[in-house]
Design a protein around this motif. Structure first.
Motif, PDB file in Angstrom:
ATOM      1  N   SER A  68       0.839  -1.192   0.000  1.00 22.96           N
ATOM      2  CA  SER A  68       0.000   0.000   0.000  1.00 22.96           C
ATOM      3  C   SER A  68       0.874   1.241   0.000  1.00 22.96           C
ATOM      4  O   SER A  68       2.014   1.222   0.463  1.00 22.96           O
ATOM      5  CB  SER A  68      -0.941   0.012   1.205  1.00 22.96           C
ATOM      6  OG  SER A  68      -0.204  -0.029   2.416  1.00 22.96           O
ATOM      7  N   LEU A  69       0.294   2.319  -0.526  1.00 25.52           N
ATOM      8  CA  LEU A  69       0.976   3.611  -0.587  1.00 25.52           C
ATOM      9  C   LEU A  69       0.154   4.640   0.169  1.00 25.52           C
ATOM     10  O   LEU A  69      -1.062   4.760  -0.045  1.00 25.52           O
ATOM     11  CB  LEU A  69       1.154   4.053  -2.042  1.00 25.52           C
ATOM     12  CG  LEU A  69       2.059   3.179  -2.914  1.00 25.52           C
ATOM     13  CD1 LEU A  69       1.910   3.546  -4.382  1.00 25.52           C
ATOM     14  CD2 LEU A  69       3.514   3.316  -2.484  1.00 25.52           C
ATOM     15  N   ALA A  97      -6.844   9.789  11.790  1.00 21.95           N
ATOM     16  CA  ALA A  97      -5.797   9.349  10.859  1.00 21.95           C
ATOM     17  C   ALA A  97      -5.010   8.163  11.392  1.00 21.95           C
ATOM     18  O   ALA A  97      -4.684   7.222  10.653  1.00 21.95           O
ATOM     19  CB  ALA A  97      -4.859  10.513  10.544  1.00 21.95           C
ATOM     20  N   ARG A  98      -4.669   8.176  12.660  1.00 19.49           N
ATOM     21  CA  ARG A  98      -3.852   7.110  13.235  1.00 19.49           C
ATOM     22  C   ARG A  98      -4.594   5.777  13.206  1.00 19.49           C
ATOM     23  O   ARG A  98      -4.029   4.744  12.833  1.00 19.49           O
ATOM     24  CB  ARG A  98      -3.457   7.463  14.675  1.00 19.49           C
ATOM     25  CG  ARG A  98      -2.536   8.668  14.769  1.00 19.49           C
ATOM     26  CD  ARG A  98      -2.447   9.197  16.182  1.00 19.49           C
ATOM     27  NE  ARG A  98      -3.727   9.741  16.638  1.00 19.49           N
ATOM     28  CZ  ARG A  98      -3.960  10.178  17.875  1.00 19.49           C
ATOM     29  NH1 ARG A  98      -2.999  10.133  18.788  1.00 19.49           N
ATOM     30  NH2 ARG A  98      -5.138  10.669  18.204  1.00 19.49           N
ATOM     31  N   GLU A  99      -5.863   5.797  13.567  1.00 22.32           N
ATOM     32  CA  GLU A  99      -6.666   4.569  13.540  1.00 22.32           C
ATOM     33  C   GLU A  99      -6.815   4.063  12.110  1.00 22.32           C
ATOM     34  O   GLU A  99      -6.749   2.856  11.854  1.00 22.32           O
ATOM     35  CB  GLU A  99      -8.044   4.841  14.152  1.00 22.32           C
ATOM     36  CG  GLU A  99      -9.039   3.693  14.039  1.00 22.32           C
ATOM     37  CD  GLU A  99      -8.601   2.445  14.809  1.00 22.32           C
ATOM     38  OE1 GLU A  99      -9.032   1.342  14.424  1.00 22.32           O
ATOM     39  OE2 GLU A  99      -7.835   2.587  15.796  1.00 22.32           O
ATOM     40  N   ARG A 100      -7.001   4.995  11.180  1.00 19.93           N
ATOM     41  CA  ARG A 100      -7.154   4.623   9.766  1.00 19.93           C
ATOM     42  C   ARG A 100      -5.882   3.933   9.267  1.00 19.93           C
ATOM     43  O   ARG A 100      -5.949   2.925   8.560  1.00 19.93           O
ATOM     44  CB  ARG A 100      -7.450   5.887   8.955  1.00 19.93           C
ATOM     45  CG  ARG A 100      -7.810   5.638   7.514  1.00 19.93           C
ATOM     46  CD  ARG A 100      -8.481   6.868   6.886  1.00 19.93           C
ATOM     47  NE  ARG A 100      -7.587   8.014   6.798  1.00 19.93           N
ATOM     48  CZ  ARG A 100      -7.711   9.129   7.504  1.00 19.93           C
ATOM     49  NH1 ARG A 100      -8.703   9.252   8.395  1.00 19.93           N
ATOM     50  NH2 ARG A 100      -6.870  10.138   7.346  1.00 19.93           N
ATOM     51  N   SER A 124      -5.364   0.379  11.179  1.00 15.14           N
ATOM     52  CA  SER A 124      -6.374  -0.619  10.802  1.00 15.14           C
ATOM     53  C   SER A 124      -6.058  -1.197   9.432  1.00 15.14           C
ATOM     54  O   SER A 124      -6.142  -2.410   9.210  1.00 15.14           O
ATOM     55  CB  SER A 124      -7.772   0.017  10.798  1.00 15.14           C
ATOM     56  OG  SER A 124      -8.169   0.362  12.095  1.00 15.14           O
ATOM     57  N   SER A 125      -5.690  -0.315   8.501  1.00 10.63           N
ATOM     58  CA  SER A 125      -5.341  -0.779   7.160  1.00 10.63           C
ATOM     59  C   SER A 125      -4.056  -1.607   7.179  1.00 10.63           C
ATOM     60  O   SER A 125      -3.957  -2.634   6.495  1.00 10.63           O
ATOM     61  CB  SER A 125      -5.159   0.431   6.229  1.00 10.63           C
ATOM     62  OG  SER A 125      -4.764   0.025   4.949  1.00 10.63           O
ATOM     63  N   SER A 161      -3.467  -5.502   6.029  1.00  4.35           N
ATOM     64  CA  SER A 161      -2.438  -5.946   5.071  1.00  4.35           C
ATOM     65  C   SER A 161      -1.572  -7.044   5.672  1.00  4.35           C
ATOM     66  O   SER A 161      -1.214  -8.017   5.002  1.00  4.35           O
ATOM     67  CB  SER A 161      -1.557  -4.765   4.665  1.00  4.35           C
ATOM     68  OG  SER A 161      -2.302  -3.780   3.989  1.00  4.35           O
ATOM     69  N   MET A 162      -1.240  -6.898   6.944  1.00  3.84           N
ATOM     70  CA  MET A 162      -0.382  -7.877   7.613  1.00  3.84           C
ATOM     71  C   MET A 162      -1.064  -9.235   7.733  1.00  3.84           C
ATOM     72  O   MET A 162      -0.432 -10.274   7.610  1.00  3.84           O
ATOM     73  CB  MET A 162      -0.020  -7.383   9.014  1.00  3.84           C
ATOM     74  CG  MET A 162       0.903  -6.185   9.036  1.00  3.84           C
ATOM     75  SD  MET A 162       1.093  -5.512  10.699  1.00  3.84           S
ATOM     76  CE  MET A 162       1.916  -6.880  11.527  1.00  3.84           C
ATOM     77  N   ASN A 163      -2.354  -9.205   7.961  1.00  4.03           N
ATOM     78  CA  ASN A 163      -3.081 -10.445   8.251  1.00  4.03           C
ATOM     79  C   ASN A 163      -3.579 -11.157   7.002  1.00  4.03           C
ATOM     80  O   ASN A 163      -4.072 -12.283   7.086  1.00  4.03           O
ATOM     81  CB  ASN A 163      -4.267 -10.150   9.175  1.00  4.03           C
ATOM     82  CG  ASN A 163      -3.825  -9.659  10.540  1.00  4.03           C
ATOM     83  OD1 ASN A 163      -2.742  -9.999  11.003  1.00  4.03           O
ATOM     84  ND2 ASN A 163      -4.639  -8.839  11.173  1.00  4.03           N
ATOM     85  N   TYR A 164      -3.477 -10.510   5.850  1.00  2.00           N
ATOM     86  CA  TYR A 164      -3.975 -11.130   4.628  1.00  2.00           C
ATOM     87  C   TYR A 164      -3.030 -12.235   4.169  1.00  2.00           C
ATOM     88  O   TYR A 164      -1.867 -11.997   3.863  1.00  2.00           O
ATOM     89  CB  TYR A 164      -4.123 -10.091   3.511  1.00  2.00           C
ATOM     90  CG  TYR A 164      -4.419 -10.708   2.171  1.00  2.00           C
ATOM     91  CD1 TYR A 164      -5.593 -11.431   1.961  1.00  2.00           C
ATOM     92  CD2 TYR A 164      -3.526 -10.582   1.111  1.00  2.00           C
ATOM     93  CE1 TYR A 164      -5.870 -12.012   0.729  1.00  2.00           C
ATOM     94  CE2 TYR A 164      -3.794 -11.151  -0.131  1.00  2.00           C
ATOM     95  CZ  TYR A 164      -4.965 -11.870  -0.306  1.00  2.00           C
ATOM     96  OH  TYR A 164      -5.229 -12.445  -1.526  1.00  2.00           O
ATOM     97  N   ILE A 165      -3.530 -13.437   4.155  1.00  2.00           N
ATOM     98  CA  ILE A 165      -2.761 -14.580   3.668  1.00  2.00           C
ATOM     99  C   ILE A 165      -3.595 -15.269   2.593  1.00  2.00           C
ATOM    100  O   ILE A 165      -4.614 -15.891   2.891  1.00  2.00           O
ATOM    101  CB  ILE A 165      -2.429 -15.578   4.796  1.00  2.00           C
ATOM    102  CG1 ILE A 165      -1.627 -14.876   5.902  1.00  2.00           C
ATOM    103  CG2 ILE A 165      -1.653 -16.766   4.246  1.00  2.00           C
ATOM    104  CD1 ILE A 165      -1.332 -15.752   7.089  1.00  2.00           C
ATOM    105  N   PRO A 166      -3.205 -15.138   1.338  1.00  2.00           N
ATOM    106  CA  PRO A 166      -3.992 -15.747   0.271  1.00  2.00           C
ATOM    107  C   PRO A 166      -3.928 -17.267   0.325  1.00  2.00           C
ATOM    108  O   PRO A 166      -2.916 -17.850   0.731  1.00  2.00           O
ATOM    109  CB  PRO A 166      -3.321 -15.228  -0.997  1.00  2.00           C
ATOM    110  CG  PRO A 166      -1.912 -14.940  -0.587  1.00  2.00           C
ATOM    111  CD  PRO A 166      -1.982 -14.476   0.837  1.00  2.00           C
TER     112      PRO A 166
END
Length: 635
Positions: free
Chosen positions: A138-139, A292-295, A298-299, A303-308
């Motif tokens: 992510s950017l 902003a910090r929560e946003r 959370s994102s 990203s960290m937890n996504y395991i395809p």
């Protein structure tokens, strides 16, 4: 929570860290806008964060933290030679504060210094930075204008997850904001504030001149503690800021607005027209900034937890009698796949029974038997049909196909998972490297393409078979193929059109490979360097088809010659002319002939495509891939 490596010489990521935050400088080094935003994010992190200065990042640092999630803030001091390794092996996000694709980090400053428009996006530096950004999960941007400027020059960045974060503030700021507004609510505001700076881009002289031209009483803020700056803003009439180049989201402008200052800005203040800032309701602005910090976190956690889920699939047919390393091939798939789907075509040599034992021992292995009549005239078409059958039984998000003589190197398992996590947005199929051995592990072929279609999204319309332009029917209405396909291409199940694929193999490299085949030693050396780098960066397979050349010749004699006749609807008599291996008919070829030719092919050539008779007066070059063979083959 965070740790710091600043007191150590060799920076290694501790086991306890969950996130590695990389920046040129942190708040301990310099109190600037980027450093304050970085610190506000780190303070709010629900995860354990480890700080690393970009100049301290080494290969050892990357290796020690390759399983962590990385966030790169300002990284201008990062060793750029590490970027390809980071792209290939790490899961990371980038928090872009300025314009690092430009060597001056500002297109306006570039023009001022070099007296010409910035063209860094067309230069090696800009391309490297954009590739590094494209490799991220992510950017995060400081303003909408900043993101738009990047995407204008690098349109492919919109394939990534893009979010405008803006500057970020900590709880201390919000408390100070409330206290100062209450403290000075009845105070008459007087005077204007100007940021004093020796930096050309900050526009100090222009801001001061505006105050003079408009008869404003003003004060220049030079090297004043942060708390004192906020005190002055809470009492000032206004704040003027006229940067000479794009300033993505200047904190002082936000702080001045939140503390009640009238603002005089120019178009280089890039967040000034955004909805959250332009509103007259200070609550809306404060709420946006507070969230902003929560946003961000959370994102990041998402990203960290996504395991395809990855499905591997392959096919077998009498693999034992043909001496395929099918068990090792399957086990290499188990190394990174959530499930391995195997479709057997009705083996009669013990392969099916061995698969049954394997499925009991390894729960991820799922076996199916789809019997075919391999004596049928068009039996070769079943090769693609079996692959299609195996694919149709896959349940993962992504599918990895390999044949029973292809092995994935253990060093590539994690690369494949990371590739799935960062799969190109506009691609459904990716081709990846193939290490094609010839006679020994020291010889890798140059005479064949170094890639094969490999990894794809699990979409229902993707299957295997004969592409539309090569589909033919014989006099009985049975399907066969025209020359130009092996019958196993990735095709659309509805239209039979080929599935487009993304590839690492370029026209430039292809020309270098062809030049190497024509005897250009310099081209061969260049191609070998490129190939070694490719197999280091990208996952692929090691193909053992031609490692044992004697075995391969026997399969040509007993199987493959019949297979190609079946697939292409051609008839070839067993004649000397039609035998591309020997100057005799296959019927007359002996075991001794095969062993002699095998030894000659292995020692005298670096490969041969048997569309024509072998010619030892035309030796083919070979290369070394620069890595060991998969460990599983040593078992």
């Amino acid at each position: 929570m965070f740790g710091s490596p600043f007191d150590t010489e060799k920076v290694l990521v501790p086991q306890s860290a969950e996130v590695v935050f990389v920046a040129d400088l942190f708040i301990e080094d310099y109190v600037g806008g980027a450093e304050l935003t970085t610190e506000a994010l780190i303070e709010a992190s629900p995860l354990e964060v480890f700080k690393v200065r970009s100049s301290d990042v080494s290969m050892e640092t990357l290796e020690s933290g390759h399983k962590k999630y990385w966030i790169f803030g300002n990284f201008s001091r990062l060793n750029q030679q590490l970027m390809p390794t980071i792209v290939a092996n790490l899961n990371y996000s980038i928090l872009e504060y300025d314009y690092k694709f430009c060597k001056h980090r500002s297109i306006e400053k570039h023009l001022e210094i070099e007296q010409k428009e910035c063209d860094c996006h067309q230069q090696l530096h800009g391309k490297l930075i954009s590739a590094f950004m494209y490799g991220s999960k992510s950017l995060w941007w400081m303003s909408e204008s900043q993101q738009a400027l990047y995407e204008e020059r690098f349109p492919f960045l919109n394939e990534r997850e893009n979010t405008v974060l803006s500057s970020v503030f900590n709880d201390t700021f919000f408390v100070a904001l409330k206290m100062l507004k209450e403290k000075y609510k009845d105070t008459d505001r007087k005077g204007w504030l100007v940021l004093g700076s020796t930096s050309w881009i900050k526009g100090y002289q222009q801001a001061e001149q505006w105050c003079k031209d408009n008869n404003k009483d003003y004060e220049v803020l030079w090297n004043i503690p942060y708390e004192e700056v906020l005190e002055k803003m809470a009492q000032a009439e206004g704040f003027v800021y006229l940067p000479l180049g794009g300033d993505t989201c200047p904190r002082m402008v936000i702080e001045a607005k939140m503390l009640g200052c009238e603002l005089h800005l120019n178009d280089n203040v890039q967040h000034a027209k955004e909805i959250w800032f332009e509103t007259d309701d200070p609550f809306d602005t404060e709420a946006y900034l507070f969230a902003a910090r929560e946003r961000f976190w959370s994102s990041t956690q998402s990203s960290m937890n996504y395991i395809p889920k990855i499905s591997g699939y392959t096919t077998t047919q009498n693999a034992i009698s043909q001496s395929y390393p099918y068990v090792q091939s399957i086990k290499s798939l188990v190394g990174f796949c959530d499930e391995v789907v195997i479709v057997d075509g009705g083996s009669t040599d013990g392969t099916w029974e061995a698969l049954e034992e394997l499925a009991i021992a390894i729960p991820a292995v799922k076996i199916y038997q789809v019997n075919r009549d391999w004596t049928q005239t068009r039996h070769a078409v079943f090769d693609g049909a079996q692959k299609a059958e195996a694919r149709s039984r896959c349940t993962g998000d992504y599918c990895w196909q390999q044949d029973a003589d292809e092995i994935v190197h253990e060093d590539d398992y994690e690369k494949i998972i990371n590739l799935c996590r960062n799969f190109p947005k506009h691609a459904n199929l990716i081709s990846l490297p193939v290490v094609e051995y010839w006679g020994s592990l020291e010889k890798v072929r140059v005479d064949v393409n170094p890639w094969k279609w490999r990894l794809s999204r699990n979409l229902p319309e993707i299957t295997h078979g004969i592409p539309k332009e090569f589909r033919r029917e014989d006099e009985n209405g049975d399907l066969y193929a025209g020359l130009g396909t092996d019958g196993c291409d990735y095709i659309n199940s509805n239209t039979f059109e080929r599935i487009p694929h993304a590839s690492f193999y370029t026209g430039e490299i292809h020309n270098i490979r062809i030049a190497a085949l024509q005897g250009n030693e310099e081209a061969l050396e260049e191609y070998q360097k490129w190939f070694k780098r490719v197999v280091e960066l990208y996952p692929g397979v090691h193909h053992y088809s031609w490692l044992d050349i004697s075995r391969k010749i026997k399969t040509y004699k007993n199987y493959w010659s019949k297979h190609w006749q079946s697939l292409y609807n051609i008839e070839q008599e067993d004649t000397i002319k039609n035998n591309m291996f020997f100057n005799k008919t296959w019927e007359d070829v002996t075991e001794e002939d095969i062993e002699t030719l095998s030894n000659d092919l292995s020692t005298k050539l670096g490969g041969w495509v048997f569309h024509e008779k072998v010619d030892f007066d035309r030796p083919t070059p070979h290369i070394n891939c620069g890595r060991n063979a998969p460990k599983i083959m040593g078992e």
